[in-house]
Design an enzyme around this catalytic site. Structure first.
Site, PDB file in Angstrom:
ATOM      1  N   SER A 105       0.836  -1.191   0.000  1.00 35.37           N
ATOM      2  CA  SER A 105       0.000   0.000   0.000  1.00 35.37           C
ATOM      3  C   SER A 105       0.880   1.252   0.000  1.00 35.37           C
ATOM      4  O   SER A 105       1.781   1.370  -0.824  1.00 35.37           O
ATOM      5  CB  SER A 105      -0.954  -0.038   1.198  1.00 35.37           C
ATOM      6  OG  SER A 105      -1.936   0.964   1.102  1.00 35.37           O
ATOM      7  N   ASP A 153      -5.212  -3.281  -3.218  1.00 37.33           N
ATOM      8  CA  ASP A 153      -4.333  -3.073  -2.063  1.00 37.33           C
ATOM      9  C   ASP A 153      -3.922  -4.400  -1.403  1.00 37.33           C
ATOM     10  O   ASP A 153      -4.764  -5.217  -1.044  1.00 37.33           O
ATOM     11  CB  ASP A 153      -5.088  -2.212  -1.043  1.00 37.33           C
ATOM     12  CG  ASP A 153      -4.205  -1.668   0.052  1.00 37.33           C
ATOM     13  OD1 ASP A 153      -3.251  -2.356   0.455  1.00 37.33           O
ATOM     14  OD2 ASP A 153      -4.468  -0.543   0.514  1.00 37.33           O
TER      15      ASP A 153
END
Length: 415
Positions: A54, A222
């Site tokens: 991320s 993500d």
């Protein structure tokens, strides 16, 4: 070269960075600046390996690409880059094409719902038939293709590369294949041909907020949906010491109120986004803690040193990435808290670092007047630079900040 022992043998020190959205990335930059200053004998641009997920993928990719912690502070926090200046708005560009695509599907879906109801009205009510309209909901609110464009341009500069295979040290960026439900490690065998910028774009694509990122016919989101920290990747690669930063920590409301970092009922009074953000942080942090315990058993000869915000500290939770002042405050706060943490844990950390040819610079850590600005420029220049940059930033970005702040703040809470 970092981490040489007494015999001149290079020790295997890795950096693992977790998620946390744009402000999590700002927190990591501040913490890394403190570590870079305080740990002598470790070059954060020459580590054994880098792992990022991320926002951590964004920061790790820049470090592996020879961008120093000082340069990241200037570019992403203080907004002082003249070449490829960074604009936080690239994280929050509406997915306009997706909106239009879904909107155009509504008539067909409505017709289909009516047809199903008329064919067999006893099977379901008309309202139940209309649930098919859920397919018209966009797969993401924002499109982060701008991040890919920005990094492509940045990594085209002399001394940098957008190719995993050309980096000085190994870089691994984690995303999740949404269709297979599996984690994918970009930079590893079979995925090293993917451009670094595209891998970062995929790794930061929080589900629901960002459009899934298509790469080679697969769709990625993500990497934290599988696991917040991926220290095992570094450990499996042979790392002996892992320095890890995790910005995703749930706030302890009672402790934060007592510490004066938030007001009573502030979490509930600010609506659904904060409740969802706190819930996500609770789940992610719980998994991270369990994972760290397992690493201690699975890799008994390795050391993991974790840095993360205190749970009584709500500054990161309620900050806005659109605000210049908020970015500066969060970065400074992370810098100071990490310095404080290093000093408080010096007896624990000193023998660990010594095994890797490193040591804490106690003079730097005990300098109570030191700030992230003085570490970058000296005493007087940063105030002048920050003041001038702030004026220009407010004039230039005022309209965009007003336009995007409402949607952006919602997104930040969910990240």
């Amino acid at each position: 070269m970092s981490g040489l022992n007494k015999d001149g043998v290079r020790k295997k020190i890795a950096l693992v960075l977790g998620g946390g959205g744009p402000l999590g990335g700002i927190y990591q930059i501040g913490a890394l600046r403190a570590l870079d200053e305080a740990i002598e004998g470790v070059d954060f641009n020459d580590l054994f390996t880098y792992v990022g997920t991320s926002s951590g993928a964004f920061v790790a990719a820049n470090l592996a690409n020879q961008m120093t912690t000082a340069q990241m502070c200037r570019i992403f926090v203080k907004h002082e880059a003249d070449v490829h200046p960074f604009q936080p708005q690239i994280f929050f560009r509406p997915a306009t094409r997706e909106y239009l695509k879904r909107l155009m599907s509504v008539p067909g879906l409505f017709t289909k719902a009516c047809s199903r109801f008329l064919e067999n009205p006893k099977d379901q009510s008309f309202l139940e038939a209309l649930t098919i309209l859920a397919e018209a909901i966009p797969t993401g609110l924002f499109d982060n293709e701008g991040l890919n464009d920005y990094l492509q341009a940045s990594y085209s500069l002399l001394g940098r590369t957008n190719d995993f295979r050309k980096l000085k040290r190994p870089l691994y960026l984690v995303a999740a294949d949404i269709e297979r439900g599996e984690s994918v490690c970009f930079g590893s065998k079979g995925f090293a041909h993917i451009p670094i910028s595209k891998a970062v774009q995929a790794s930061v694509a929080a589900p629901g907020l960002y459009m899934p990122v298509e790469i080679d016919g697969r769709h990625y989101v993500d990497g934290t949906i599988r696991k917040g920290m991926h220290a095992s990747i570094a450990l499996d690669a042979g790392a002996e010491l892992v320095l890890a930063i995790n910005p995703v920590v749930p706030v302890d409301v009672n402790a934060a109120v007592q510490a004066g970092t938030m007001e009573p009922d502030m979490l509930l009074n600010r609506g659904l986004p904060n409740i969802l953000a706190q819930s996500y942080r609770v789940m992610a942090h719980s998994r991270m803690v369990s994972g760290m315990r397992a690493h201690g058993q699975d890799y008994p000869n390795s050391n993991i040193v974790l840095f993360e915000p205190a749970r009584n500290d709500a500054k990161l939770f309620f900050s806005s990435v659109f605000s210049f002042d908020s970015r500066r405050i969060v970065c400074e706060h992370a810098y100071q808290m990490t310095r404080h943490d290093l000093l408080a844990r010096k007896d624990e950390l000193s023998p660990i670092l010594a095994k890797f040819g490193a040591h804490l610079n106690l003079d730097t850590l005990m300098d109570e007047q030191r700030t992230i600005s003085t570490s970058l420029y000296g005493e007087m220049l940063p105030m002048y630079v920050a003041r001038e940059r702030r004026k220009r930033s407010r004039v230039k970005q005022g309209y965009l900040n007003k336009l995007g702040s409402s949607l952006g703040n919602v997104a930040e809470r969910l990240l």
